[in-house]
Scaffold this motif. Structure first.
Motif: not given
Length: 457
Positions: A295, A297, A339, A378-381, A386, A441
């Protein structure tokens, strides 16, 4: 006397003028010239079966030019069109409509493929005639009928032999070409377990399932070749030490076969534009069976490779979600920035990317509703996690569900409700979380490396 001579002179002068007189009121004209005529007619040539062709040239059409001039020379071109008219191929012919056989066969196969069925091909004939140095062009249409030369190829084939106890009705081990037209891609592959000892088998076409051995593909005395209609012996793979699987490949057009011994590792790697091609992301195969998942990005093109630290043996894009070590250098098509769940199957040499559109913090606190948008993370690059905020008035059991569904969810591995640092998507245990307000997280990468961090506020 003088008067008589003068009178005679006048008479002679008048007679002379009468002979040269032209009446200009009566217009002159030249004899009319017949205009040049060049007419083209075309008849269809005899149908051709390419399998029977031995001549060096083939007649594409039968032309005839009618003209009222002498010394007229004519050259011909035939323009073959695809069935929908979107593609054409132009061939120059001789004065009788003949063209080199190789050129004509290649043109038909390019426009219509190699499937051995009669094709009625539209042909536009252009005749260019030269008359006294002037070119005149005529056009006519006809049909050319040709049957390409190829063996009969079915849509599916199956391994029947040692791996499935010679069950002629079993479809467990299918030779596949990825679902493509078999005349566009006649290469079929299948991966079978190596087992112990040698492997013997036949190949059963779909039409022969259920006990009809007469249609089977079998081995011949010529190495690497096969015969149809059961006219030979069993295929045999001599046991290869260390092999866990064999990838078997059949080229149904060339009627050849081969196999490759495989010993899959636990990891392969994705690398791509999302990291400027600098970071290898691990995909894991728990059973070392060539089936990998991870999994990550993605943002743009990417590819896969067997090693984290070098490019040796990397796999290029091979069309329609297939990969191959063929040296093409083509990357997998660009993915939108998002993602993804990434799957690679080295048994079938395929891959898939599935966008992870949502992760839901689901549990007793929200009635176990995986589609609860209030519990979406929410995904945080920047952090690679997440992230979300979870408020629990009471202790709760918590899991993490993907895409508003229970098809994929994460919980504690090994049945441990406190395994926050080892989450599994395979029957994960509900995580026991005390009452409180948490910053959450969730870090997802591959099985055995997934974890969640609850930070109490």
């Amino acid at each position: 006397m003088k008067k008589l001579i003068y009178l005679l002179g006048i008479i002679c002068l008048m007679a002379s003028c009468s002979e040269d007189y032209t009446n200009w009121a009566d217009p002159q004209s030249n004899p009319s010239e017949e205009p040049s005529i060049v007419e083209l007619s075309v008849e269809p040539a005899a149908p051709v079966v390419f399998a029977d062709v031995t001549a060096e040239t083939l007649q594409l059409f039968i032309p005839s030019v009618t003209t009222n001039e002498e010394g007229v020379t004519t050259t011909y071109e035939g323009i073959l069109a695809s069935a929908d008219g979107s593609r054409t191929i132009k061939l120059a012919t001789d004065e009788n409509g003949y063209v080199p056989a190789e050129e004509l066969i290649a043109a038909v196969e390019s426009l219509y493929g190699k499937r051995p069925v009669a094709r009625e091909i539209p042909v536009t004939v252009i005749a260019t005639s030269t008359i006294n140095g002037v070119s005149v062009q005529n056009e006519a249409t006809t049909i050319f009928t040709a049957t390409p030369n190829a063996p009969e190829i079915e849509e599916a084939y199956y391994i029947t032999g040692t791996p499935n106890s010679w069950n002629n009705s079993d479809t467990s081990y299918e030779l596949s070409n990825g679902g493509q037209d078999p005349y566009e891609n006649p290469v079929f592959t299948c991966t079978i377990p190596a087992g112990e000892g040698d492997v013997e088998f036949k190949v059963t076409p779909k039409s022969g399932l259920g006990g009809d051995w007469s249609k089977c593909l079998v081995a011949t005395d010529e190495e690497g070749k096969f015969a149809t209609n059961n006219a030979g012996g069993n295929f045999k793979i001599t046991a290869v030490e260390g092999a866990r699987y064999y990838r078997i490949t059949f080229d149904m057009m060339e009627q050849t076969w081969s196999y490759e011994a495989l010993a899959f590792s636990n990891f392969v790697y994705e690398i791509g534009n999302e990291s400027d091609w600098s970071t290898a992301h691990a995909l894991y195969s728990p059973n070392a069976d060539g089936i990998y998942q991870g999994y990550y990005w993605l943002n743009g093109e990417f590819k896969f490779k067997p090693n984290a630290n070098n490019w040796n043996g990397d796999w290029e894009y091979d069309g329609d979600n297939r990969i191959a070590d063929n040296g093409s250098g083509i990357n997998c098509p660009a993915a939108d920035a998002a993602f993804y769940q990434i799957d690679v199957n080295l048994q079938s040499m395929t891959y898939a990317v599935t966008q992870v559109k949502s992760i839901t913090m689901v549990g007793s606190h929200n009635g176990w509703n995986p589609a609860d948008s209030n519990m979406h993370m929410t995904y945080n690059t920047a952090t690679g996690a997440w992230e979300g905020r979870l408020v629990l008035s009471d202790a709760a059991n918590v899991k993490f569900a993907m895409n508003d569904d229970w098809a994929v969810s994460w919980g504690g591995a090994n049945g441990d409700p406190a395994a926050f640092d080892n989450l599994t998507q395979y029957n994960g245990k509900d995580l026991a979380v005390e009452a409180g307000t948490y910053s959450v997280q969730l870090f997802l990468s591959y099985e055995g490396n997934n974890k969640v961090v609850f930070t109490k506020q």
